[in-house]
Design a protein around this motif. Structure first.
Motif, mmCIF file in Angstrom:
data_model
loop_
_atom_site.group_PDB
_atom_site.id
_atom_site.type_symbol
_atom_site.label_atom_id
_atom_site.label_comp_id
_atom_site.label_asym_id
_atom_site.label_seq_id
_atom_site.Cartn_x
_atom_site.Cartn_y
_atom_site.Cartn_z
ATOM 1 N N ALA A 72 -10.120 -39.057 -3.470
ATOM 2 C CA ALA A 72 -8.717 -37.250 -3.470
ATOM 3 C C ALA A 72 -8.228 -38.188 -2.465
ATOM 4 C CB ALA A 72 -9.675 -36.393 -3.352
ATOM 5 N N LEU A 73 -6.617 -38.247 -2.514
ATOM 6 C CA LEU A 73 -6.044 -37.856 -1.780
ATOM 7 C C LEU A 73 -5.362 -36.395 -1.240
ATOM 8 C CD1 LEU A 73 -3.166 -40.857 -3.147
ATOM 9 C CD2 LEU A 73 -5.006 -40.527 -1.973
ATOM 10 N N ARG A 74 -5.020 -36.220 -0.179
ATOM 11 C CA ARG A 74 -4.441 -34.304 0.696
ATOM 12 C C ARG A 74 -3.180 -34.401 1.471
ATOM 13 N NH1 ARG A 74 -3.600 -33.301 6.391
ATOM 14 N NH2 ARG A 74 -5.117 -31.592 6.857
ATOM 15 N N ALA A 75 -2.432 -33.951 0.719
ATOM 16 C CA ALA A 75 -1.635 -33.489 1.517
ATOM 17 C C ALA A 75 -0.972 -32.509 2.150
ATOM 18 C CB ALA A 75 0.008 -33.904 0.611
ATOM 19 N N ASP A 76 -0.833 -31.785 2.912
ATOM 20 C CA ASP A 76 -0.460 -30.309 3.949
ATOM 21 C C ASP A 76 0.926 -30.375 2.879
ATOM 22 O OD1 ASP A 76 0.446 -32.139 5.671
ATOM 23 O OD2 ASP A 76 -1.318 -30.982 7.176
ATOM 24 N N THR A 77 1.829 -28.638 2.963
ATOM 25 C CA THR A 77 2.746 -28.356 2.610
ATOM 26 C C THR A 77 3.333 -27.631 3.401
ATOM 27 O OG1 THR A 77 1.634 -26.480 0.690
ATOM 28 C CG2 THR A 77 2.239 -29.311 -0.079
ATOM 29 N N ASP A 78 2.842 -26.288 4.004
ATOM 30 C CA ASP A 78 3.701 -25.369 4.974
ATOM 31 C C ASP A 78 4.293 -26.234 5.849
ATOM 32 O OD1 ASP A 78 0.921 -26.598 5.815
ATOM 33 O OD2 ASP A 78 0.987 -24.847 7.465
ATOM 34 N N ALA A 79 5.014 -24.858 5.985
ATOM 35 C CA ALA A 79 6.128 -24.898 7.666
ATOM 36 C C ALA A 79 5.909 -24.724 9.106
ATOM 37 C CB ALA A 79 7.443 -25.387 7.235
ATOM 38 N N LEU A 80 6.737 -24.360 9.973
ATOM 39 C CA LEU A 80 6.468 -23.718 11.209
ATOM 40 C C LEU A 80 7.650 -23.360 10.988
ATOM 41 C CD1 LEU A 80 5.688 -27.029 13.186
ATOM 42 C CD2 LEU A 80 3.987 -25.347 13.386
ATOM 43 N N GLY A 102 6.481 -32.701 9.408
ATOM 44 C CA GLY A 102 7.009 -33.236 8.861
ATOM 45 C C GLY A 102 5.970 -33.244 7.519
ATOM 46 N N HIS A 103 5.542 -32.166 6.639
ATOM 47 C CA HIS A 103 4.438 -31.630 5.870
ATOM 48 C C HIS A 103 5.346 -31.939 4.883
ATOM 49 C CE1 HIS A 103 1.413 -29.373 8.411
ATOM 50 N NE2 HIS A 103 1.745 -30.394 8.958
ATOM 51 N N ASP A 104 6.435 -31.564 4.331
ATOM 52 C CA ASP A 104 7.469 -32.828 3.344
ATOM 53 C C ASP A 104 6.923 -33.885 2.837
ATOM 54 O OD1 ASP A 104 8.676 -32.662 5.642
ATOM 55 O OD2 ASP A 104 10.394 -32.433 5.501
ATOM 56 N N ILE A 105 7.431 -34.606 4.687
ATOM 57 C CA ILE A 105 7.174 -36.056 3.462
ATOM 58 C C ILE A 105 6.248 -36.279 3.003
ATOM 59 C CG2 ILE A 105 7.148 -38.581 5.362
ATOM 60 C CD1 ILE A 105 9.531 -37.762 5.175
ATOM 61 N N HIS A 106 4.776 -35.555 4.027
ATOM 62 C CA HIS A 106 3.183 -36.300 2.876
ATOM 63 C C HIS A 106 3.302 -35.538 1.611
ATOM 64 C CE1 HIS A 106 1.889 -34.551 7.163
ATOM 65 N NE2 HIS A 106 2.342 -35.699 7.617
ATOM 66 N N THR A 107 3.866 -34.291 1.437
ATOM 67 C CA THR A 107 4.175 -34.329 0.299
ATOM 68 C C THR A 107 5.102 -34.770 -1.007
ATOM 69 O OG1 THR A 107 4.198 -31.181 0.624
ATOM 70 C CG2 THR A 107 4.650 -31.661 -1.039
ATOM 71 N N ALA A 108 5.414 -35.484 -0.653
ATOM 72 C CA ALA A 108 6.621 -35.967 -1.034
ATOM 73 C C ALA A 108 6.034 -37.516 -1.280
ATOM 74 C CB ALA A 108 7.927 -36.762 -0.514
ATOM 75 N N ALA A 109 4.831 -38.070 -0.513
ATOM 76 C CA ALA A 109 4.693 -39.154 -0.757
ATOM 77 C C ALA A 109 2.829 -39.188 -1.619
ATOM 78 C CB ALA A 109 3.905 -39.793 0.769
ATOM 79 N N ALA A 110 3.002 -38.029 -2.034
ATOM 80 C CA ALA A 110 1.162 -37.691 -2.196
ATOM 81 C C ALA A 110 2.065 -37.410 -3.742
ATOM 82 C CB ALA A 110 0.835 -36.586 -1.981
ATOM 83 N N MET A 127 -11.433 -41.921 -11.251
ATOM 84 C CA MET A 127 -10.404 -40.845 -10.828
ATOM 85 C C MET A 127 -9.993 -41.072 -9.415
ATOM 86 S SD MET A 127 -11.020 -36.298 -11.678
ATOM 87 C CE MET A 127 -10.686 -36.704 -13.534
ATOM 88 N N VAL A 128 -8.421 -40.145 -9.225
ATOM 89 C CA VAL A 128 -7.926 -39.978 -8.737
ATOM 90 C C VAL A 128 -8.172 -38.248 -7.958
ATOM 91 C CG1 VAL A 128 -6.276 -40.127 -6.372
ATOM 92 C CG2 VAL A 128 -7.226 -42.235 -7.736
ATOM 93 N N LYS A 129 -8.078 -37.892 -7.344
ATOM 94 C CA LYS A 129 -7.644 -35.979 -7.050
ATOM 95 C C LYS A 129 -5.949 -36.152 -5.799
ATOM 96 C CE LYS A 129 -11.546 -33.746 -8.915
ATOM 97 N NZ LYS A 129 -12.414 -32.228 -8.153
ATOM 98 N N ILE A 130 -5.790 -35.543 -6.243
ATOM 99 C CA ILE A 130 -4.214 -35.662 -5.332
ATOM 100 C C ILE A 130 -3.926 -33.895 -4.952
ATOM 101 C CG2 ILE A 130 -2.084 -36.241 -4.683
ATOM 102 C CD1 ILE A 130 -3.598 -37.505 -7.902
ATOM 103 N N PHE A 131 -4.562 -33.624 -3.617
ATOM 104 C CA PHE A 131 -4.797 -32.349 -3.268
ATOM 105 C C PHE A 131 -3.542 -31.955 -2.634
ATOM 106 C CE2 PHE A 131 -9.656 -33.256 -2.568
ATOM 107 C CZ PHE A 131 -10.061 -33.007 -3.869
ATOM 108 N N PHE A 132 -3.153 -30.747 -2.849
ATOM 109 C CA PHE A 132 -1.266 -29.993 -2.071
ATOM 110 C C PHE A 132 -2.097 -28.830 -1.496
ATOM 111 C CE2 PHE A 132 0.288 -32.650 -5.173
ATOM 112 C CZ PHE A 132 1.296 -33.326 -4.612
ATOM 113 N N GLN A 133 -2.063 -29.013 -0.172
ATOM 114 C CA GLN A 133 -3.216 -27.927 0.420
ATOM 115 C C GLN A 133 -1.999 -26.344 1.816
ATOM 116 O OE1 GLN A 133 -5.690 -29.335 3.924
ATOM 117 N NE2 GLN A 133 -4.786 -27.474 5.054
ATOM 118 N N PRO A 134 -2.504 -25.435 1.395
ATOM 119 C CA PRO A 134 -1.432 -24.783 2.314
ATOM 120 C C PRO A 134 -2.271 -24.677 3.514
ATOM 121 C CG PRO A 134 -2.979 -23.745 1.054
ATOM 122 C CD PRO A 134 -3.095 -24.953 0.427
#
Length: 392
Positions: A72-80, A102-110, A127-134
């Motif tokens: 799995a690949l993980r990206a967080d999506t929330d802001a401050l 920089g979570h917008d960068i993480h999300t775009a890369a994922a 299989m590769v799972k991609i998690f967009f995490q809050p």
């Protein structure tokens, strides 16, 4: 597939997507609009996904578990909750909300990794799972995604995550074996004394004096109770008490935080804090009420997984651009939940401008990222995932 060429082909789209997220950031627990944008992009590229946690999270997948294992690949999506001061043409349009971590960068890369892995699907050995995490910023979205079953059906063997670092130039990455981020426990301590006139202190029990002794005493927990080869921090960040200069205070409330790099030290800090609070209160004839709020655990990378991903990074961007860090940070990161559940690797993606004398830090209202790091992030996430799929 020529991965470099394909990344270059989608990079303008990913950059535009990142800028859209930056303009319209979502706070923790309010990520539904971000996930709706993600769902539209994933659907456009034929990538299977499902929304989770009331639409604040998304889990996508490519490949087939029947062909091998699942990573799995993980990206967080929330802001401050910050008001942006960068002056960028795509600065946040939401007052008091900013992607300052920089979570917008993480999300775009994922997202970029998901799109290209989908194109490579016939070649994937698993299989590769991609998690967009809050909710990485404080409420532990990773823990809730795990509880909702993201690591199961099929079973995920390893999780790979990244975080931008403006102190490292774009195009580079940094890895840390073993302990990388600290565990965190917040606390509130209420010291109950007995108020009275300041002219007759013998008739009361001074909660302010108790607080002073407590703050002095807890400095010894880390400096004398923890090995100098270990690391721990005990901080009181806020204190309130008393009503007037000539009145002995009957109550003081303080809040603070403890950070540690191992579960053993974490439990020791909790115990010693409680013993110190009760001991000081008893000495003064008062009472201590301690409320502990455990937060994220220590993030400990798996050495074998980290070496596999670091080797893939050296091959992808050159050994001269791969840094091996020797010291952990006392900051926290909720990827720790994934690392505790599965042998995993979390690393730092350089996003600093190499031609600037000053790169503002994360959580700053003036934080900026060199968007060239998106390309590196996509490449490293793909190469890392492929290496984990094929490495036993």
């Amino acid at each position: 597939m020529d991965i470099d060429k394909r990344i270059d082909g989608i990079l303008p789209m990913l950059t535009a997507f990142r800028r859209e997220l930056h303009e319209y950031p979502d706070l923790s627990g309010e990520e539904q609009p971000t996930c709706a944008r993600l769902a539209e992009m994933l659907g456009r590229h034929g990538i299977e996904y499902k929304l989770m946690l009331d639409g604040t999270a998304a889990a996508a997948s490519v490949g087939s578990a029947g062909n091998g294992k699942t990573v799995a690949l993980r990206a967080d999506t929330d802001a401050l909750p910050l008001t942006e001061e960068t002056g960028l043409p795509f600065a946040s349009k939401k007052s008091g909300v900013m992607h300052a971590c920089g979570h917008d960068i993480h999300t775009a890369a994922a997202l970029g990794a998901a799109i290209l892995l989908k194109e490579m699907e016939p070649e994937l050995t698993g299989m590769v799972k991609i998690f967009f995490q809050p909710a990485e910023e404080g409420t532990g979205g990773a823990e809730r995604m795990i509880a909702a079953g993201c690591l199961d059906a099929p079973h995920v063997s390893h999780v790979l995550g990244l975080h931008v670092n403006p102190a490292i130039a774009a195009g580079r990455a940094a890895f840390k074996f073993g302990k990388m981020h600290a565990a965190s426990d917040e606390f509130t301590l209420i010291l109950h004394g007995r108020g009275c006139h300041g002219a007759h202190p013998e008739e009361g029990c001074d909660a302010v004096a108790m607080a002073g002794q407590f703050i002095t005493a807890i400095q010894n927990i880390a400096s004398r109770g923890i090995s100098p080869l270990d690391s721990a921090v005990v901080t009181v960040g806020k204190i309130e008490g008393g009503t007037k200069g000539n009145i002995i205070a009957g109550r003081v409330e303080m809040t603070g935080i403890m950070r540690s790099l191992s579960e053993e030290t974490r439990l020791l800090l909790r115990r010693r804090l409680k013993e110190t609070a009760e001991g000081v209160a008893s000495l003064f004839g008062g009472r201590a009420e301690l409320i502990l709020r455990p937060s994220y655990g220590a993030l400990i990378n798996d050495d074998t997984v980290t070496e596999t991903v670091a080797a893939a990074a050296r091959a992808a961007i050159g050994a001269e651009n791969v840094i091996i860090k020797t010291e952990p940070t006392m900051g926290t990161e909720d990827f720790a939940y994934f690392a505790a559940a599965r042998p995993s690797c979390f690393y730092e993606l350089g996003c600093g401008f190499s031609d600037r004398e000053t790169n503002f830090p994360l959580h700053s209202a003036r934080f900026e990222a060199d968007e060239r790091c998106i390309r590196t992030g996509v490449k490293l996430q793909i190469r890392g995932a492929l290496a984990l799929l094929t490495n036993n």
